[in-house]
Motif scaffolding. Sequence first.
Motif, PDB file in Angstrom:
ATOM      1  N   GLN A 218      -4.061  44.648 -12.720  1.00 10.94           N
ATOM      2  CA  GLN A 218      -4.687  45.064 -11.448  1.00 10.94           C
ATOM      3  C   GLN A 218      -3.336  45.770 -10.938  1.00 10.94           C
ATOM      4  O   GLN A 218      -2.451  44.939 -10.850  1.00 10.94           O
ATOM      5  CB  GLN A 218      -5.123  44.076 -10.578  1.00 10.94           C
ATOM      6  CG  GLN A 218      -5.656  44.243  -9.522  1.00 10.94           C
ATOM      7  CD  GLN A 218      -6.550  43.141  -8.786  1.00 10.94           C
ATOM      8  OE1 GLN A 218      -6.485  41.980  -9.201  1.00 10.94           O
ATOM      9  NE2 GLN A 218      -7.148  43.470  -8.058  1.00 10.94           N
TER      10      GLN A 218
ATOM     11  N   SER B  82      -9.164  49.937 -23.630  1.00 16.41           N
ATOM     12  CA  SER B  82      -9.467  50.823 -22.670  1.00 16.41           C
ATOM     13  C   SER B  82      -9.011  52.372 -23.288  1.00 16.41           C
ATOM     14  O   SER B  82      -7.684  52.288 -24.052  1.00 16.41           O
ATOM     15  CB  SER B  82      -8.711  50.745 -21.502  1.00 16.41           C
ATOM     16  OG  SER B  82      -7.455  50.813 -21.230  1.00 16.41           O
TER      17      SER B  82
ATOM     18  N   LYS C 122      -5.964  48.590  -6.228  1.00 10.79           N
ATOM     19  CA  LYS C 122      -7.107  48.898  -7.215  1.00 10.79           C
ATOM     20  C   LYS C 122      -7.730  47.544  -7.830  1.00 10.79           C
ATOM     21  O   LYS C 122      -7.163  46.583  -7.466  1.00 10.79           O
ATOM     22  CB  LYS C 122      -6.322  49.669  -8.702  1.00 10.79           C
ATOM     23  CG  LYS C 122      -5.691  51.158  -7.971  1.00 10.79           C
ATOM     24  CD  LYS C 122      -5.295  51.810  -9.254  1.00 10.79           C
ATOM     25  CE  LYS C 122      -4.776  53.170  -8.931  1.00 10.79           C
ATOM     26  NZ  LYS C 122      -4.265  53.967 -10.078  1.00 10.79           N
ATOM     27  N   GLU C 123      -8.871  47.738  -8.277  1.00 13.48           N
ATOM     28  CA  GLU C 123      -9.587  46.778  -8.916  1.00 13.48           C
ATOM     29  C   GLU C 123      -8.796  46.430 -10.364  1.00 13.48           C
ATOM     30  O   GLU C 123      -8.355  47.313 -10.865  1.00 13.48           O
ATOM     31  CB  GLU C 123     -11.179  46.999  -9.060  1.00 13.48           C
ATOM     32  CG  GLU C 123     -11.797  47.474  -7.732  1.00 13.48           C
ATOM     33  CD  GLU C 123     -13.309  47.585  -8.013  1.00 13.48           C
ATOM     34  OE1 GLU C 123     -14.071  47.714  -6.875  1.00 13.48           O
ATOM     35  OE2 GLU C 123     -13.752  47.562  -9.108  1.00 13.48           O
ATOM     36  N   ARG C 124      -9.430  45.126 -10.685  1.00 14.82           N
ATOM     37  CA  ARG C 124      -8.991  44.566 -11.847  1.00 14.82           C
ATOM     38  C   ARG C 124      -9.505  45.652 -12.907  1.00 14.82           C
ATOM     39  O   ARG C 124     -10.823  45.547 -12.801  1.00 14.82           O
ATOM     40  CB  ARG C 124      -9.215  43.221 -12.113  1.00 14.82           C
ATOM     41  CG  ARG C 124      -8.736  42.423 -13.342  1.00 14.82           C
ATOM     42  CD  ARG C 124      -8.742  40.960 -13.408  1.00 14.82           C
ATOM     43  NE  ARG C 124      -8.181  40.577 -12.274  1.00 14.82           N
ATOM     44  CZ  ARG C 124      -7.907  39.235 -12.160  1.00 14.82           C
ATOM     45  NH1 ARG C 124      -8.351  38.382 -12.764  1.00 14.82           N
ATOM     46  NH2 ARG C 124      -7.166  38.736 -10.944  1.00 14.82           N
ATOM     47  N   GLU C 125      -8.795  45.878 -13.921  1.00 22.69           N
ATOM     48  CA  GLU C 125      -9.248  46.642 -15.021  1.00 22.69           C
ATOM     49  C   GLU C 125      -9.088  46.106 -16.343  1.00 22.69           C
ATOM     50  O   GLU C 125      -8.001  45.500 -16.545  1.00 22.69           O
ATOM     51  CB  GLU C 125      -8.834  48.220 -15.014  1.00 22.69           C
ATOM     52  CG  GLU C 125      -7.725  48.377 -15.363  1.00 22.69           C
ATOM     53  CD  GLU C 125      -6.966  49.753 -15.404  1.00 22.69           C
ATOM     54  OE1 GLU C 125      -7.940  50.771 -15.223  1.00 22.69           O
ATOM     55  OE2 GLU C 125      -5.827  50.013 -15.461  1.00 22.69           O
TER      56      GLU C 125
ATOM     57  N   PHE D  67      -6.389  41.992 -18.951  1.00 20.42           N
ATOM     58  CA  PHE D  67      -6.883  42.776 -17.951  1.00 20.42           C
ATOM     59  C   PHE D  67      -5.595  43.149 -16.998  1.00 20.42           C
ATOM     60  O   PHE D  67      -4.366  42.572 -17.126  1.00 20.42           O
ATOM     61  CB  PHE D  67      -7.898  42.184 -17.016  1.00 20.42           C
ATOM     62  CG  PHE D  67      -9.057  42.096 -17.874  1.00 20.42           C
ATOM     63  CD1 PHE D  67      -9.361  40.860 -18.731  1.00 20.42           C
ATOM     64  CD2 PHE D  67     -10.357  42.789 -17.585  1.00 20.42           C
ATOM     65  CE1 PHE D  67     -10.617  40.733 -19.258  1.00 20.42           C
ATOM     66  CE2 PHE D  67     -11.529  42.810 -18.132  1.00 20.42           C
ATOM     67  CZ  PHE D  67     -11.719  41.655 -19.138  1.00 20.42           C
TER      68      PHE D  67
END
Length: 120
Positions: free
Chosen positions: A39, A58, A43-46, A37
Amino acid sequence: QAQLVESGGGLVQAGGSLRLSCVAYGLAFSSYNMGWFRQAPGKEREFVAAGDEVTMYSDSVKGRFTISRDNARGAAYLQMNDLKPEDTAVYYCAATIGVATMTPSRYDYWGQGTQVTVSS
């Protein structure tokens, strides 16, 4: 106590490559599915990538990043090619006893993160 330790981050120019490593301590590594992941600031963790024989990525990294693992070494890797400035973030590896997933809350263990900065 189980611990994941990432390394391999750094500063790279756009178009360059980096290989992140994640070494597991204190857990039966081969029993866990691994994920990566990231971040970025504000921003949010993606989700980035997860899986072993069956992998998922992704859309933003598909075709550029590759997840892999070495059970003998208790390590997971993220090969990142053709890096872009928008890839700049702290990258985290995570381990789940369940199936590989894009959902952060389903992971049991997390590393401390490693910074990747891509300059334009």
